[in-house]
Design a protein around this motif. Sequence first.
Motif, PDB file in Angstrom:
ATOM      1  N   GLY A 128      -8.418   4.471  -1.363  1.00 18.09           N
ATOM      2  CA  GLY A 128      -7.932   3.202  -1.891  1.00 18.09           C
ATOM      3  C   GLY A 128      -8.868   2.039  -1.636  1.00 18.09           C
ATOM      4  N   GLU A 182      -2.862  -0.659  -1.493  1.00 16.92           N
ATOM      5  CA  GLU A 182      -1.737   0.098  -0.966  1.00 16.92           C
ATOM      6  C   GLU A 182      -0.511  -0.248  -1.802  1.00 16.92           C
ATOM      7  N   PRO A 183       0.533   0.529  -1.728  1.00 13.60           N
ATOM      8  CA  PRO A 183       1.727   0.191  -2.496  1.00 13.60           C
ATOM      9  C   PRO A 183       2.246  -1.203  -2.122  1.00 13.60           C
ATOM     10  N   THR A 238      -2.842   1.394 -10.476  1.00  7.80           N
ATOM     11  CA  THR A 238      -2.057   2.584 -10.145  1.00  7.80           C
ATOM     12  C   THR A 238      -1.472   2.544  -8.740  1.00  7.80           C
ATOM     13  N   ARG A 239      -2.161   1.932  -7.800  1.00  9.77           N
ATOM     14  CA  ARG A 239      -1.708   1.979  -6.411  1.00  9.77           C
ATOM     15  C   ARG A 239      -0.951   0.747  -5.938  1.00  9.77           C
ATOM     16  N   CYS A 240      -1.207  -0.396  -6.548  1.00  3.69           N
ATOM     17  CA  CYS A 240      -0.763  -1.637  -5.926  1.00  3.69           C
ATOM     18  C   CYS A 240       0.210  -2.443  -6.780  1.00  3.69           C
TER      19      CYS A 240
END
Length: 185
Positions: A81, A106-107, A175-177
């Motif tokens: 990430g 990160e989420p 996609t991740r955050c």
Amino acid sequence: MREPDLDPTPKSRLEQVYDTISSLPLFVLAGIFYVPLQAALGLWPAWVIVITSGIVMTAAIQFFVVAPMRTKRKAQDTERGLFECAHREPGSGLRGRWARGYARAEPNRLIFQMGAGEDGPLTGPLEIYPEPTPIGDLEKAPWTVFPGGLIVTITSENKTLQLAARRASLELLNTRCFTKPISDP
């Protein structure tokens, strides 16, 4: 408790050596072949041949040896990430300047640490942006800020942040955050 520093994958020894002596093939070729070429062809043709072959050899080493190593290192960072970027907060001490460093997606959280990027360790404090949301469209980043990059404007807890990064890094953020995707013009 302070979170651990963002720790990008370090350069390999071969990358470090190449960065230090990347113009060495030019000097080696000049030292070995210049005098015989000058005797056979003359002053200017010898210079043209030595300089051109030195540039071609340096580019070949870069393309076939070093570039795959850099690509592998960036892929390892992306899996975790991490990505290289520049950011600024309008209205802060960085009004006209951009801070370069690494960010980790990160989420529902973006973590940024200022540092020297590929040239050295990250030394700045961690800046955490909870629940970042992109606003507006992507813009092309100025060459002086992030060559070949794009800028996305992000809002997080009453802060506005501009982030310049490569397109692949912004897709990683998507996609991740982010819960709302970045709009691409």
